[in-house]
Design an enzyme around this catalytic site. Structure first.
Site, PDB file in Angstrom:
ATOM      1  N   CYS A  38       3.624   6.546  17.789  1.00  0.00           N
ATOM      2  CA  CYS A  38       3.069   6.330  16.149  1.00  0.00           C
ATOM      3  C   CYS A  38       4.471   6.621  15.308  1.00  0.00           C
ATOM      4  O   CYS A  38       3.828   8.359  15.439  1.00  0.00           O
ATOM      5  CB  CYS A  38       2.033   6.522  16.294  1.00  0.00           C
ATOM      6  SG  CYS A  38       1.480   6.097  14.757  1.00  0.00           S
ATOM      7  N   CYS A  43      -3.587   9.828   9.783  1.00  0.00           N
ATOM      8  CA  CYS A  43      -2.877  10.412   9.292  1.00  0.00           C
ATOM      9  C   CYS A  43      -2.835  10.474   8.180  1.00  0.00           C
ATOM     10  O   CYS A  43      -3.731  10.706   7.088  1.00  0.00           O
ATOM     11  CB  CYS A  43      -1.663   8.679   8.508  1.00  0.00           C
ATOM     12  SG  CYS A  43      -1.520   7.684   9.892  1.00  0.00           S
ATOM     13  N   CYS A  61      -6.828   6.383   2.663  1.00  0.00           N
ATOM     14  CA  CYS A  61      -6.024   7.221   4.038  1.00  0.00           C
ATOM     15  C   CYS A  61      -5.165   8.383   2.833  1.00  0.00           C
ATOM     16  O   CYS A  61      -5.708   8.524   2.031  1.00  0.00           O
ATOM     17  CB  CYS A  61      -4.802   6.162   3.167  1.00  0.00           C
ATOM     18  SG  CYS A  61      -3.966   7.170   4.259  1.00  0.00           S
ATOM     19  N   GLU A 104       4.421  12.549  10.127  1.00  0.00           N
ATOM     20  CA  GLU A 104       3.060  13.194  11.511  1.00  0.00           C
ATOM     21  C   GLU A 104       3.728  11.311  11.837  1.00  0.00           C
ATOM     22  O   GLU A 104       4.092  11.003  11.695  1.00  0.00           O
ATOM     23  CB  GLU A 104       2.400  12.735  11.286  1.00  0.00           C
ATOM     24  CG  GLU A 104       1.999  13.922   9.861  1.00  0.00           C
ATOM     25  CD  GLU A 104       0.564  13.719   9.934  1.00  0.00           C
ATOM     26  OE1 GLU A 104      -0.290  12.993  10.487  1.00  0.00           O
ATOM     27  OE2 GLU A 104      -0.648  14.582   8.675  1.00  0.00           O
ATOM     28  N   CYS A 160      -4.708   3.927  -0.787  1.00  0.00           N
ATOM     29  CA  CYS A 160      -5.543   2.936  -0.272  1.00  0.00           C
ATOM     30  C   CYS A 160      -6.259   4.231  -0.478  1.00  0.00           C
ATOM     31  O   CYS A 160      -6.309   4.936  -0.564  1.00  0.00           O
ATOM     32  CB  CYS A 160      -5.376   2.601   0.979  1.00  0.00           C
ATOM     33  SG  CYS A 160      -4.254   1.540   1.423  1.00  0.00           S
ATOM     34  N   CYS A 186       2.829   8.421   0.155  1.00  0.00           N
ATOM     35  CA  CYS A 186       2.903   6.158   0.474  1.00  0.00           C
ATOM     36  C   CYS A 186       1.905   6.006  -1.304  1.00  0.00           C
ATOM     37  O   CYS A 186       1.218   6.970  -2.073  1.00  0.00           O
ATOM     38  CB  CYS A 186       1.915   6.046   1.133  1.00  0.00           C
ATOM     39  SG  CYS A 186       1.531   4.123   1.413  1.00  0.00           S
TER      40      CYS A 186
END
Length: 347
Positions: A105, A330, A119, A92, A116, A112
């Site tokens: 951005c 995100c 997220c 994205e 976290c 990832c």
């Protein structure tokens, strides 16, 4: 034979390309001009290269741009672009307009590995690094190409876990042979991977943003497992060894979670551990994601937290929420696309 992409190569790499296909050395600068300064999309349009040279290039290389497969526009002007990647997944890119500025951005990874708690990207797991070309393509292939004023590496992924490609993309964006942007218009965000942060500060003049989210070790560890490997105090000690000011800024991102990290005690501890660092704090409203127990702080708490930090001498602002109607957090849009693709029958 699968062809390499020219887009995303540095000037030194283009010199090697020129030598490989029998072009003169100065052709590397010509290729860079076509790739990063002109609005073309094919090797055939590089008209100051000889026809023979272009044909030799096309034998091994393609231009290398990728169009977004989906664009969502918010009522506030924010746009979310969905790009396919070489990993057959999705990333994205957000474009955020603000008066005369257009901030993009960009993502640096597919998924990832940092895990976290807050997220959505982390819930996808790690699926691959983006190349420098895939990172810069997020700026080149959006409708606002040519109007971008600022770039933030705050999209999907941890930039310092893909350090080489991130630094290479910054080189393309800032060098005279590339986009020639000022590094003052670029900010890279990290959760605090110290070796990557140190190399970034040594080799780049772009701004640094650090995700903090709690000043207390055990609490931060619950939110961000990276705290175990790189405790926040060691991250801050490294930052204190560098000079920040007008030429290069450091900021701290702080997502406000209701009843968790938004008390006066948190604000006072933040002021204590950041003492001596010339910085600012960006307070961020949390917008809930699926399968998480976290909730957002209310507006009164946000304002009180901001006022307390400002009274302690730390410039603190509340970041405006943008694009909530288009899955602006995100990972939400790409997760939807990934799930849809996995559910499609394989004929």
């Amino acid at each position: 034979m699968e062809k390499e992409r020219l887009f995303g190569k540095t000037l030194d790499e283009l010199k090697a390309v020129a030598a490989q296909v029998g072009l003169p050395k100065f052709a590397a600068k010509q290729m860079a001009d076509w790739l990063y300064k002109k609005d073309i999309r094919s090797i055939d349009e590089m008209t100051n290269l000889s026809v023979k040279g272009r044909e030799a290039l096309k034998e091994y290389y393609e231009f290398g741009l990728t169009e977004p497969t989906k664009v969502q526009a918010s009522i506030d002007g924010t746009k979310k672009y969905l790009f396919p990647t070489d990993h057959a997944k999705f990333i994205e890119t957000a474009m955020i307009p603000d008066d005369d500025r257009k901030t993009v951005c960009v993502s640096s990874q597919v998924g990832c590995k940092m895990g976290c708690l807050f997220c959505m990207t982390g819930k996808q797991g790690f699926q691959g690094h983006l190349t420098a070309g895939e990172i810069v393509n997020q700026i080149r292939s959006i409708e606002e190409n040519g109007e971008v004023s600022n770039i933030v590496y705050m999209g999907m992924g941890e930039p310092f876990d893909n350090l080489d490609n991130v630094l290479k993309s910054i080189e393309i964006l800032t060098d005279d042979w590339g986009y020639a942007m000022s590094p003052k218009r670029i900010t890279v965000s990290t959760i605090g991977i110290i070796p990557g942060m140190k190399k970034f500060l040594e080799t780049s003049n772009a701004h640094l943003a650090v995700s903090l989210h709690s000043p207390f070790d055990e609490e931060r560890k619950q939110l961000m497992p990276i705290q175990t490997a790189y405790p926040v105090q060691k991250v801050l000690d490294e930052i204190k060894s560098w000079e920040f000011g007008r030429q290069r800024r450091v900021s701290f991102e702080y997502i406000m979670f209701g009843g968790l990290n938004d008390t006066p005690a948190h604000a006072k501890e933040l002021a204590r551990i950041l003492n001596g660092i010339k910085c600012r704090i960006n307070l961020i409203r949390f917008h809930p994601i699926p399968d998480t127990p976290l909730k957002s702080s209310n507006e009164e708490t946000l304002q009180s937290f901001k006022d307390l930090l400002n009274s302690k001498g730390i410039l603190t602002t509340i970041r405006a929420s943008r694009g909530q109607d288009i899955y602006a957090a995100c990972g939400l849009l790409s997760t939807k696309a990934l799930v849809k693709k996995e559910e499609e029958p394989d004929y």
